[in-house]
Design a protein around this motif. Structure first.
Motif, PDB file in Angstrom:
ATOM      1  N   ASN A 222     -23.562 -46.978  33.603  1.00 27.69           N
ATOM      2  CA  ASN A 222     -22.664 -47.411  33.167  1.00 27.69           C
ATOM      3  C   ASN A 222     -21.674 -46.430  33.053  1.00 27.69           C
ATOM      4  N   ALA A 223     -22.598 -45.828  31.831  1.00 32.36           N
ATOM      5  CA  ALA A 223     -21.750 -44.784  31.223  1.00 32.36           C
ATOM      6  C   ALA A 223     -22.649 -43.457  32.121  1.00 32.36           C
ATOM      7  N   LEU A 224     -23.537 -43.076  33.045  1.00 30.75           N
ATOM      8  CA  LEU A 224     -24.090 -42.089  33.519  1.00 30.75           C
ATOM      9  C   LEU A 224     -22.901 -42.267  34.821  1.00 30.75           C
ATOM     10  N   ALA A 225     -22.636 -43.428  35.334  1.00 30.17           N
ATOM     11  CA  ALA A 225     -21.083 -43.796  36.583  1.00 30.17           C
ATOM     12  C   ALA A 225     -20.036 -43.391  36.405  1.00 30.17           C
ATOM     13  N   GLN A 226     -20.462 -43.521  35.106  1.00 30.85           N
ATOM     14  CA  GLN A 226     -18.531 -42.985  34.785  1.00 30.85           C
ATOM     15  C   GLN A 226     -18.289 -41.757  34.745  1.00 30.85           C
ATOM     16  N   ASP A 227     -19.242 -40.634  34.578  1.00 23.64           N
ATOM     17  CA  ASP A 227     -19.020 -39.737  34.262  1.00 23.64           C
ATOM     18  C   ASP A 227     -19.697 -38.823  35.254  1.00 23.64           C
ATOM     19  N   GLY A 228     -20.417 -39.920  36.658  1.00 22.85           N
ATOM     20  CA  GLY A 228     -19.556 -38.877  38.011  1.00 22.85           C
ATOM     21  C   GLY A 228     -21.803 -38.573  38.206  1.00 22.85           C
ATOM     22  N   TYR A 229     -22.702 -39.107  37.816  1.00 19.14           N
ATOM     23  CA  TYR A 229     -24.430 -38.857  37.601  1.00 19.14           C
ATOM     24  C   TYR A 229     -24.417 -40.460  38.773  1.00 19.14           C
ATOM     25  N   GLU A 230     -25.486 -39.512  39.557  1.00 17.37           N
ATOM     26  CA  GLU A 230     -26.441 -40.676  40.749  1.00 17.37           C
ATOM     27  C   GLU A 230     -27.187 -40.210  39.703  1.00 17.37           C
TER      28      GLU A 230
END
Length: 705
Positions: A222-230
């Motif tokens: 979730n943290a990575l998705a919020q920052d736009g990382y795949e």
């Protein structure tokens, strides 16, 4: 069970039709060659090479490797020779098959010698084509998977060899998946009860951890998705052998080992690795000192990744690895991934280049090793690198195993640098060669033109390259020293018969060598220097060969032998009396140690005077070269810094202190014992005068036995 059709379907996903057809053709050739042969499990033998090819296909290896896998036992187990394979499938495939085949035609005295010779043969083949080891690893992996059908003793022997040699080789080549399977299968075969207990405990712990693992994975995703990382987040599980090794090495219980949760984050680019690291550190607090950047400085086997340890929910430590997809493939398949990512036949990626460099190092060790057993011992040393990273003065990075010293560093840079090193600077600070190095240090090696390896280096040199080079140099130097000293000893003894070695005819020398069972003159001279033969007796026999009326010694035969200080290991100086140039000396010939030099009045020399055949009169040459150990005893007042003052005064005269110790005489005075490197008795007297000028020093004397 895999069939040729299922394998062919897998191959056509990355090989062209012609290459797939060649692999199928190799299978039919192997099937015919092994016709009638069965494995111990009762299956047709050809199922084994087919399975080996299947393992390599899973790594996306090239078609020649797969053909060699199909044929790897043909030379060894059937009547077909290398030439027949070459005519059918080409030179490259034949060389691969020959490299993997064992030395079946030679009889060996011991099993260890046979294993060592086989490995040495394989190492030479690896130098020609690195794919030899990949076929061998796949072969060994399938054998380990089917170990259960073998007798227990044989299974344990194969498992131990796998853990000792093949698992470390897989690690060195970056093939982590193969290495872990080797270790788990080997561990299960060697210690079945321990493996069952740890596996049961791991299954139980896995059930208790599932909920927490899922929560942490979701948090990271979730943290990575919020920052736009795949990114792909994978929970990592420790394998059996790793748990066992950590429990043993760190003296920890199973629960302590399993308290750490581990995740792997796979992203699309190197840039994303560092950005994701920042994102994770903002999510969980990092543990200081636990971050490692293997992307900027890859491991010796080409492994790349970012490692960090953070504190997760409920204070649980989390190990996180961050890498790209290509790094993930490299981490699992290592050098085998070279063929997966190769776009041009001339392109060599980092992992492949490092593997070639390692194999080249193996070749160098093989050339310097005395025999195959010595070679395989050197290889074992080289296969367990827990790396540190050292900088050269120019900023280049050298990889060394943990515990390495400046001697290891010097040999890693260049053999000649190692052979001539005398001291080092670590981070610009003078340091002894024996000091263990730490990651990140800058090391500068100080050399001297006349320097050479010291036998004491064996106490702290740990790399295979350093140890094999030191051993090779000392062995070669000892032979040269022995021949030179033996020639002088024999010439001196022959002088009493008015002869010299040069005046002896080849026929006379050959006749004597044949009767003595010696191969050549150098062997005779070496035995004289080592005390295995007495110069006087040999001279008498040689003179008798030339004089039919018998040898007649001439007066003046007791002229002393001149000691120059450059005779090397065949002349040693007694520790009891520490003779120096300028002292009256005498000596005797000792078995294996050559000439032992004593001061003429040494008490320990008295007994040797009764053995005239070993006794030898000596004198110092007019030109003596080198440094000699002298021992001083200094009586000094008990003052603060008295020993430091003495050491500083000696250092100001450019004199090396080999050893220093002190004992209290009483409450007022202390004895300081020093071992110094000096050039002569005159040099020592000059040092003693300077020490007597120190206010606190009461008496300075040279220690006598």
């Amino acid at each position: 069970m895999q069939t040729i059709d299922s394998l062919d379907a897998d191959l056509r996903s990355y090989l062209d039709d012609q290459q797939s057809t060649l692999v199928r053709r190799a299978y039919y050739f192997a099937e015919q060659a092994h016709f009638g042969q069965q494995r111990r499990s009762g299956e047709p033998y050809v199922t084994h090479p087919l399975a080996v090819a299947g393992i390599l296909a899973g790594m996306h290896m090239d078609h020649q490797s797969l053909m060699a896998a199909m044929l790897h036992d043909v030379i060894e187990d059937t009547g077909i020779d290398k030439d027949a394979i070459e005519s059918q499938f080409g030179e490259a495939v034949a060389e691969l098959v020959d490299g993997v085949s064992k030395l079946t035609q030679i009889e060996f005295d011991t099993l260890e010698e046979k294993q060592a010779e086989n490995f040495q043969k394989m190492a030479l083949a690896m130098a020609r084509d690195i794919r030899v080891i990949l076929v061998k690893l796949a072969d060994r992996l399938h054998n380990m998977r089917t170990l259960g059908v073998l007798p227990t003793a044989k299974a344990r022997r194969i498992a131990k060899e796998t853990l000792d040699i093949y698992a470390p080789i897989a690690m060195r080549l970056g093939m982590n998946s193969v290495r872990m399977e080797f270790e788990d299968l080997g561990f299960t075969a060697l210690y079945p009860m321990r493996a069952r207990r740890i596996e049961a405990a791991r299954r139980s712990a896995r059930g208790n951890r599932i909920e927490l693992v899922d929560k942490m994975r979701s948090q990271i995703e979730n943290a990575l998705a919020q920052d736009g990382y795949e990114a792909t987040v994978i929970g990592r599980e420790k394998h059996l052998y790793s748990i066992y090794q950590k429990m043993r090495a760190k003296k920890k219980s199973f629960s302590e080992i399993m308290d750490i949760y581990a995740f792997r984050v796979v992203v699309d680019s190197v840039d994303s690795c560092y950005r994701v690291l920042g994102c994770i550190h903002s999510l969980y607090k990092p543990v200081p000192g636990e971050f490692k950047d293997y992307i900027a400085i890859p491991k010796a086997n080409g492994y790349q990744s970012l490692h960090t340890v953070t504190m997760g929910m409920h204070g649980v430590p989390i190990e996180i690895q961050i890498r790209t997809r290509e790094m993930e493939d490299m981490a699992n398949n290592g050098i085998a991934a070279h063929w997966l990512y190769k776009t041009d036949s001339d392109t060599v990626n980092g992992s492949h280049a490092r593997a070639r460099q390692w194999v080249q190092g193996l070749l160098e060790m093989q050339q310097r090793a005395g025999n195959s057993l010595e070679f395989i011992e050197n290889v074992k040393i080289d296969l367990f690198p827990d790396e540190i990273y050292i900088f050269t003065p120019k900023g280049n990075i050298m990889e060394l195993p943990r515990g390495a010293t400046a001697v290891d560093f010097a040999y890693a840079v260049h053999t000649e640098l190692g052979n001539t090193c005398v001291a080092c600077r670590i981070n610009r600070r003078l340091a002894p060669l024996s000091e263990p190095l730490q990651s990140g240090q800058t090391v500068e090696v100080i050399t001297a033109s006349g320097a050479r390896p010291n036998p004491s280096w064996f106490n702290y040199a740990i790399t295979a390259k350093a140890r094999s080079n030191i051993r090779h140099y000392l062995k070669h130097q000892t032979q040269e020293d022995a021949a030179a000293l033996g020639r002088r000893l024999l010439d001196k003894s022959l002088a009493s018969f008015e002869l010299s070695i040069a005046e002896l005819s080849d026929a006379r020398l050959s006749s004597y060598l044949d009767s003595a069972g010696l191969a050549n003159v150098d062997e005779l001279l070496a035995e004289l220097a080592q005390g295995k033969r007495l110069p006087g007796v040999v001279a008498s026999q040689l003179a008798g060969e030339t004089n039919t009326e018998g040898p007649t010694p001439q007066p003046g035969s007791d002229s002393p032998l001149a000691i120059r200080g450059t005779e090397g290991f065949m002349v040693s100086y007694a520790r009891c009396c520490r003779p120096l140039p300028g002292d009256p000396i005498a000596g005797y010939i000792s078995s294996e140690r050559g000439v032992i030099v004593h001061r003429e009045r040494c008490r320990n020399l008295a007994d040797m005077r009764e053995k005239p055949e070993q006794w030898i009169p000596l004198r110092w040459d007019d030109q003596v070269d080198g440094e000699f150990l002298a021992e001083l005893r200094i009586e000094t007042e008990n003052r603060r810094g008295a020993i430091a003052t003495i050491a500083t005064r000696i250092n100001s005269m450019n004199v090396n202190i080999d050893k220093i110790s002190s004992t209290d005489k009483d409450y007022q005075f202390t004895y300081v014992d020093l071992d110094l490197h000096v050039e002569s008795r005159v040099h020592l007297a000059r040092i003693m005068r300077r020490l007597r000028s120190i206010d606190s020093v009461r008496r300075v004397s040279r220690v006598r036995n």
